[in-house]
Design an enzyme around this catalytic site. Structure first.
Site, PDB file in Angstrom:
ATOM      1  N   GLU A 149      18.126 -92.857 -53.777  1.00 53.08           N
ATOM      2  CA  GLU A 149      17.582 -93.851 -54.838  1.00 53.08           C
ATOM      3  C   GLU A 149      18.270 -93.470 -55.868  1.00 53.08           C
ATOM      4  O   GLU A 149      18.581 -94.319 -56.754  1.00 53.08           O
ATOM      5  CB  GLU A 149      16.133 -93.238 -54.859  1.00 53.08           C
ATOM      6  CG  GLU A 149      15.510 -93.494 -56.302  1.00 53.08           C
ATOM      7  CD  GLU A 149      14.316 -93.246 -56.458  1.00 53.08           C
ATOM      8  OE1 GLU A 149      13.499 -92.999 -55.305  1.00 53.08           O
ATOM      9  OE2 GLU A 149      13.642 -93.104 -57.657  1.00 53.08           O
ATOM     10  N   GLU A 197      17.713 -82.311 -65.356  1.00 52.98           N
ATOM     11  CA  GLU A 197      17.811 -80.850 -65.330  1.00 52.98           C
ATOM     12  C   GLU A 197      18.026 -80.422 -63.873  1.00 52.98           C
ATOM     13  O   GLU A 197      18.868 -79.793 -63.549  1.00 52.98           O
ATOM     14  CB  GLU A 197      16.735 -80.238 -65.842  1.00 52.98           C
ATOM     15  CG  GLU A 197      16.756 -80.038 -67.536  1.00 52.98           C
ATOM     16  CD  GLU A 197      16.420 -81.689 -67.997  1.00 52.98           C
ATOM     17  OE1 GLU A 197      15.985 -82.670 -67.463  1.00 52.98           O
ATOM     18  OE2 GLU A 197      16.647 -81.874 -69.355  1.00 52.98           O
TER      19      GLU A 197
END
Lengths: 395, 375
Positions: free
Chosen positions: A244, A377
């Site tokens: 993805e 992050e």
């Protein structure tokens, strides 16, 4: 090393570009605009099935699934071109869930579900996040409990995008509540959205795009709807997410948008008669965007090549996701500056311009991409650990 | 589209890395700091010549390996990784390559085999140009015996050590390119002290006669200059890639071992994420540099790709250099630790042959003229 298209790849790109310019009728384009660049309408469905019949969706897939056995690079060129044409291609189904189903699915899935995906007739939404499980996805609480040969599924998912027009949900559920490590108690299922126990309510977002909360109320599925091992779902999730991350970064539409804005700025004059593009700050924005998008192109081509070679690394998939998502946002901003106030007018407003209106919408919708598909992050954690062998803090 | 290395390319990389690992270390590099010694490791240079590496992109009939610019670029990336004190960019990229491409056959036969062997050391006076502001050619007048030159060339690396300097000379009928003999009467050299200690010189020419046989072309030298400048830029990008990648890995390894508050500082996300950004930056530089090199190797138009690679080389060099120093704390600037030399080279490569802002301005104006769009 030869970082250029082969003649055959160039010819394929030209063929695809011609195909899609003919496929994108004004009616289809209008429908896609109305659906906020998401798809799901009847003309959109019809076009998808036509691409399937013409053998495009499975270009890089093995012939046993109805594909043409070209490489992931050719597959990527196809997705790049279909999206460049302005068609909201359901890449999550075809490029990320589909390959994971082909790799890990049982006979029923490989014989019925996967070919239907490649035919453009079956769409899958992704059910991972929950109200209390986002970045810490392994904290998910939706359950599947065995009942004879079947499973009974209960729970709630969040941000189940596209679910309102998809056929199945690729669903992560807890099957072992007592697993010592919570990610070892998760199993994957393919749940029919047509089940009476399935429901969804819309969530409207800043960008105008609809996503959904989906609910699973005593849904009974057979064991053939399970994908992979019981309690072995985590590696399917990470494998799907790797795919993805790559498919989220598609430079076809953004390079097309860039070319159009440059063209617009060359042809549009300021009150004094000079072209918009003659201003130094506009040229600086163009150079920034051109430099940034060039690398986006190379990153995705290299990764498609690495997939062909079987060497796609986690760090590089995450690097593509971080670079691409933050890059999109920067480019939309710089191009928005160039089109000026028109870039603040919604496309249905008086005085709106199609190109500037598109940028107005893209700027609003792009905030999802730095956290969708795994927050940046976490991607940076993966890069420093997998790419530079740096130790990570325990969580 | 192939991002992998061929067997031959891997052999070139491996050979270069083995020699450089053996012969270059912080201790050997320390000898040249602050211009204590001329920064030219002649022993290493002889070893590289013996292995054939400086002639990697020179035709076999001239004594080279007969490979291409891609292999030369991979060799130069290794030089960036080690900061080897050898004149490869000047001898190979700024002189041998343009001679092989543009010089008359007789001149090629006289110079290239000797240069590939290392009997003759060459350099080129093409390193002070900026986008839109090329190196200023020296003045020349046509004479019966050749061209008479006067003027000066700034910042010619290894000019004093070299036997011949390739340079541009402007005369009444156009721009000539000549191969100047550094021992010719009227040639003077003043040393210039550069940030990274490489030996650079101002070459002063007082009515120096270049004989006709050493003239590469009498007119139309601009084509050679453009061709050579693109290859020099791509070579700087390759060198920058090697240096940036090495500095980044040094920082990753240092932060994995350095402990504060009882844990390796790499476990702080603020540190890990800064290094992750370096990783992305270096990957971008790698891809753009390889693309530019690969396109030059094929010989087609690579103007935009070379320019974009240089923009990345400048930006990445700057960001990686400062990030690596920063996460090292005081150690990064301590001259007993090897990082500081990388920072000097990253800076030199960043600014040379056009910084990022200058190239961006040029790219922007080309875009405004309808060039360099995506196809």
């Amino acid at each position: 090393m030869k970082i250029q298209f082969t003649e055959a790849q160039r010819a394929l790109r030209d063929e695809l570009r011609a195909y899609f310019s003919q496929m994108m009728t004004p009616e289809l384009r209008a429908e896609c605009e109305r659906d906020m660049g998401e798809g799901g309408g009847p003309l959109w469905r019809e076009a998808l099935a036509r691409m399937g019949r013409d053998g495009w969706i499975g270009l890089g897939w093995p012939e046993e699934y109805g594909g043409r056995s070209l490489s992931p690079l050719e597959q990527f060129v196809f997705v790049e071109e279909v999206m460049r044409a302005g068609y909201p291609f359901p890449f999550l189904t075809t490029e990320s869930v589909g390959p994971t189903l082909a790799e890990h699915g049982n006979d029923w899935i490989r014989e019925h579900i996967v070919p239907a995906i490649l035919a453009g007739e079956l769409l899958v939404s992704i059910g991972y996040s929950e109200p209390a499980a986002g970045t810490d996805l392994a904290a998910l609480q939706t359950t599947a409990v065995r009942d004879g040969d079947d499973w009974i599924i209960n729970g709630q998912k969040m941000w189940t995008s596209l679910a309102h027009f998809c056929d199945y949900t690729w669903l992560a559920v807890r099957t072992d509540p007592d697993a010592p490590k919570k990610h070892k108690g998760i199993t994957m299922f393919l749940v029919p959205n047509s089940d009476p126990g399935w429901s969804c309510t819309p969530v409207h977002t800043l960008g105008g795009v609809r996503t959904n909360a989906t609910f699973y109320d005593n849904i009974r599925v057979g064991d053939d709807h399970r994908v992979g091992e019981v309690n072995g779902g985590w590696k399917l999730i990470t494998s799907q997410l790797n795919r993805e991350r790559l498919s989220l970064i598609n430079f076809g539409p953004i390079s097309e948008l860039f070319n159009r804005v440059v063209q617009w700025a060359r042809e549009t004059t300021l009150p004094g008669g000079a072209a918009v593009a003659s201003q130094p700050w506009v040229q600086a924005n163009f150079a920034r965007c051109r430099t940034l998008i060039e690398c986006m192109k190379l990153i995705v081509y290299k990764q498609s090549w690495a997939m062909t070679e079987g060497t796609l690394g986690m760090a590089d998939a995450s690097a593509a996701k971080v670079y691409g998502s933050e890059g999109f946002i920067e480019v939309y901003r710089y191009l928005g500056e160039v089109v000026g106030q028109a870039g603040l007018l919604r496309s249905d407003s008086a005085g709106a311009d199609a190109l500037a209106g598109k940028i107005e919408r893209l700027y609003r919708t792009s905030s999802i991409i730095t956290f969708g598909g795994g927050t940046n992050e976490i991607q940076r954690d993966i890069i420093s650990a997998a790419g530079l062998w740096m130790p990570r803090a325990s969580r | 589209m192939d991002f992998g290395f061929s067997d031959v390319q891997v052999q070139v990389q491996t050979l270069a890395r083995k020699i450089l690992d053996d012969k270059v270390s912080p201790a050997t590099l320390a000898r040249y700091d602050e211009y204590q010694q001329e920064r030219f490791d002649r022993d290493l240079w002889r070893t590289l010549l013996g292995a054939g590496l400086p002639g990697v992109a020179i035709a076999e009939r001239h004594g080279g390996m007969g490979l291409g610019f891609t292999e030369l670029g991979l060799f130069i990336e290794e030089l960036g990784r080690s900061l080897a004190p050898v004149p490869v960019l000047t001898h190979c990229v700024a002189a041998m390559l343009p001679l092989q491409q543009f010089a008359p056959a007789a001149l090629q036969e006289r110079v290239l085999p000797a240069a590939a062997r290392g009997d003759v050391l060459l350099t080129g006076a093409f390193w002070w140009g900026q986008p839109g502001v090329p190196d200023d050619p020296v003045d020349a007048t046509l004479e019966a015996g050749g061209l008479r030159l006067r003027g000066c060339c700034e910042g010619v690396p290894f000019a004093l050590q070299a036997d011949k300097v390739l340079l541009a000379a402007r005369h009444a009928d156009g721009t000539a390119i000549v191969l100047l003999d550094t021992a010719a009467e009227g040639v003077g050299m003043s040393p210039m002290q550069v940030t990274h200690f490489e030996p650079h010189y101002r070459v002063e020419l007082q009515d120096v006669l270049v004989p006709a046989a050493d003239i590469v072309c009498h007119e139309g030298g601009e084509a050679l200059l453009d061709w050579t400048r693109e290859r020099c830029i791509a070579a700087l990008c390759a060198q920058q890639l090697g240096a940036a990648d090495y500095a980044m890995r040094m920082a990753a390894s240092y932060t994995s071992e350095r402990e504060q508050f009882g844990v390796p500082i790499a476990t702080f996300q603020a540190v890990g994420h800064r290094m992750a950004d370096c990783y992305i930056d270096v990957e971008c530089l790698r891809l753009c540099a390889y693309q530019a090199i690969s396109m030059l190797n094929e010989g087609g138009d690579a103007t935009t790709e070379v320019q974009i690679a240089k923009i990345w080389a400048g930006d990445v060099g700057h960001r990686v250099s400062y990030a690596c120093q920063h996460v090292h704390g005081g150690t990064g600037i301590d001259r007993d630790y090897p990082l500081w030399r990388y920072c000097l080279w990253l800076r030199y490569n960043e600014m040379t042959l056009g910084n990022s802002s200058a190239h961006s301005a040029d790219l922007g104006s080309r875009l405004a003229a309808g060039q360099a769009l995506f196809n």
